[in-house]
Motif scaffolding. Structure first.
Motif, PDB file in Angstrom:
ATOM      1  N   PRO A  38      45.366  28.096  32.243  1.00 49.01           N
ATOM      2  CA  PRO A  38      45.654  26.756  31.978  1.00 49.01           C
ATOM      3  C   PRO A  38      44.267  25.911  31.929  1.00 49.01           C
ATOM      4  O   PRO A  38      44.366  24.537  31.548  1.00 49.01           O
ATOM      5  CB  PRO A  38      46.462  26.240  32.909  1.00 49.01           C
ATOM      6  CG  PRO A  38      47.218  27.288  33.568  1.00 49.01           C
ATOM      7  CD  PRO A  38      46.240  28.240  33.607  1.00 49.01           C
ATOM      8  N   GLN A  93      45.957  29.070  27.223  1.00 46.65           N
ATOM      9  CA  GLN A  93      47.393  28.855  27.186  1.00 46.65           C
ATOM     10  C   GLN A  93      48.098  29.542  26.061  1.00 46.65           C
ATOM     11  O   GLN A  93      49.050  30.451  26.004  1.00 46.65           O
ATOM     12  CB  GLN A  93      47.855  27.473  27.546  1.00 46.65           C
ATOM     13  CG  GLN A  93      49.327  27.450  27.848  1.00 46.65           C
ATOM     14  CD  GLN A  93      49.657  27.982  28.973  1.00 46.65           C
ATOM     15  OE1 GLN A  93      48.953  27.617  30.175  1.00 46.65           O
ATOM     16  NE2 GLN A  93      50.706  28.861  29.135  1.00 46.65           N
ATOM     17  N   ASP A 105      50.878  32.290  25.760  1.00 49.33           N
ATOM     18  CA  ASP A 105      52.211  31.980  25.270  1.00 49.33           C
ATOM     19  C   ASP A 105      52.570  33.086  24.109  1.00 49.33           C
ATOM     20  O   ASP A 105      53.697  33.588  23.875  1.00 49.33           O
ATOM     21  CB  ASP A 105      52.144  30.700  24.740  1.00 49.33           C
ATOM     22  CG  ASP A 105      52.000  29.609  25.834  1.00 49.33           C
ATOM     23  OD1 ASP A 105      52.437  30.045  26.756  1.00 49.33           O
ATOM     24  OD2 ASP A 105      52.031  28.440  25.378  1.00 49.33           O
TER      25      ASP A 105
END
Ligand SMILES: [Zn+2]
Length: 281
Positions: free
Chosen positions: A186, A109, A113
């Motif tokens: 995730p 993640q 991001d």
């Protein structure tokens, strides 16, 4: 029309704790030159060593992937590489101040991001493709990986354990129909409670905590699962990261059972030699 090479639009910073070293690390992701590939710039005293994210530079595959060159190494590169694979980044400079990449929450993640924050830009050249002409299999005990010709990348991973809570889990990814960012990125790193002590004895997992790994106790998980098959999905994430070390986009159907970093690496070594032979003609 094939997929083009991609890099980042601008520099972005990622900080965090290394899972195995337990040290705080600063990473700067920079746009790369077209054709540079994914390269780690690792500072060692006054020199900076450039370590390409390619199969010949893999130095260790126990529990995590370590890349090394000229006596300098960087560990736990696999989740960043998986994010590159899933999002299609082919050229990236990863400047590392430390010996290990940050683990974030144990998933990919933080890299997804960071890429979003930096924006991704297409380059001019088509991305290099690995497209096998025939089926290749590697095996180690009951661990098995098969790579078959296909018109796109698909992978099926079966994670096998006799742990009563987990059992056998299978996860599948098809680049045409599945979304890497929501379905695979995730999924968190996990460990079985019984293994934790052994890892610490080996000098690993010094930065491990319930914030950056899913721990599997005999009768429960340390936190709620993000997917019912989160463990198999994390195995798929690791596989995608390790396949990135071939330095190409994959057009193949990959089927893996009970495999880990070591067998993924052996597969890439086998294919690396085949690809090199083919390019020689
Ligand atoms: Zn992993």
């Amino acid at each position: 029309m094939g997929m083009r090479r991609k890099t980042l639009a601008r520099k972005v910073t990622v900080n965090g704790l290394g899972l195995h070293t337990g040290e705080w690390v600063n990473v700067f992701l920079h746009p790369a030159q077209e054709g540079e590939g994914i390269v780690f710039y690792v500072r060692d005293g006054r020199r900076v060593v450039h370590i390409p994210a390619l199969t010949p530079f893999v130095a260790d595959t126990r529990r995590r992937v370590v890349l090394a060159k000229d006596g300098v190494s960087v560990q736990t590169v696999e989740h960043l590489l998986a994010a590159c694979f899933g999002i299609g980044i082919t050229d990236l400079v990863v400047e590392v101040k430390g010996a290990e990449l940050p683990i974030g929450d144990g998933s990919a993640q933080l890299w997804v991001d960071a890429f979003k924050e930096a924006s991704i830009v297409p380059l001019n050249e088509p991305a290099p493709i690995f497209s096998p002409a025939k089926t290749v299999t590697v095996q180690d005990g009951n661990a098995l990986i098969t790579v078959a010709p296909n018109d796109r990348f698909t992978a099926t991973v079966t994670f096998v354990t006799d742990h009563p809570l987990v059992g056998v889990q299978t996860a599948t990814f098809d680049e045409e129909t599945d979304d890497f960012v929501t379905a695979i990125a995730p999924a968190r790193t996990f460990g079985f409670w019984e293994e934790v002590e052994a890892l610490l004895t080996q000098g690993l997992a010094k930065g491990g905590s319930l914030e950056n790994a899913l721990v599997v106790f005999p009768d429960r998980y340390s936190s709620p699962l993000r997917f019912p098959d989160e463990l198999a999905r994390h195995k798929l994430l690791d596989l995608m990261g390790d396949l990135t070390l071939l330095g190409r986009r994959w057009k193949a159907r990959v089927t893996a059972r009970a495999s880990g970093h070591s067998l993924h690496h052996r597969l890439c070594q086998t294919l690396w030699h085949q690809v090199a032979q083919e390019e020689k003609g």
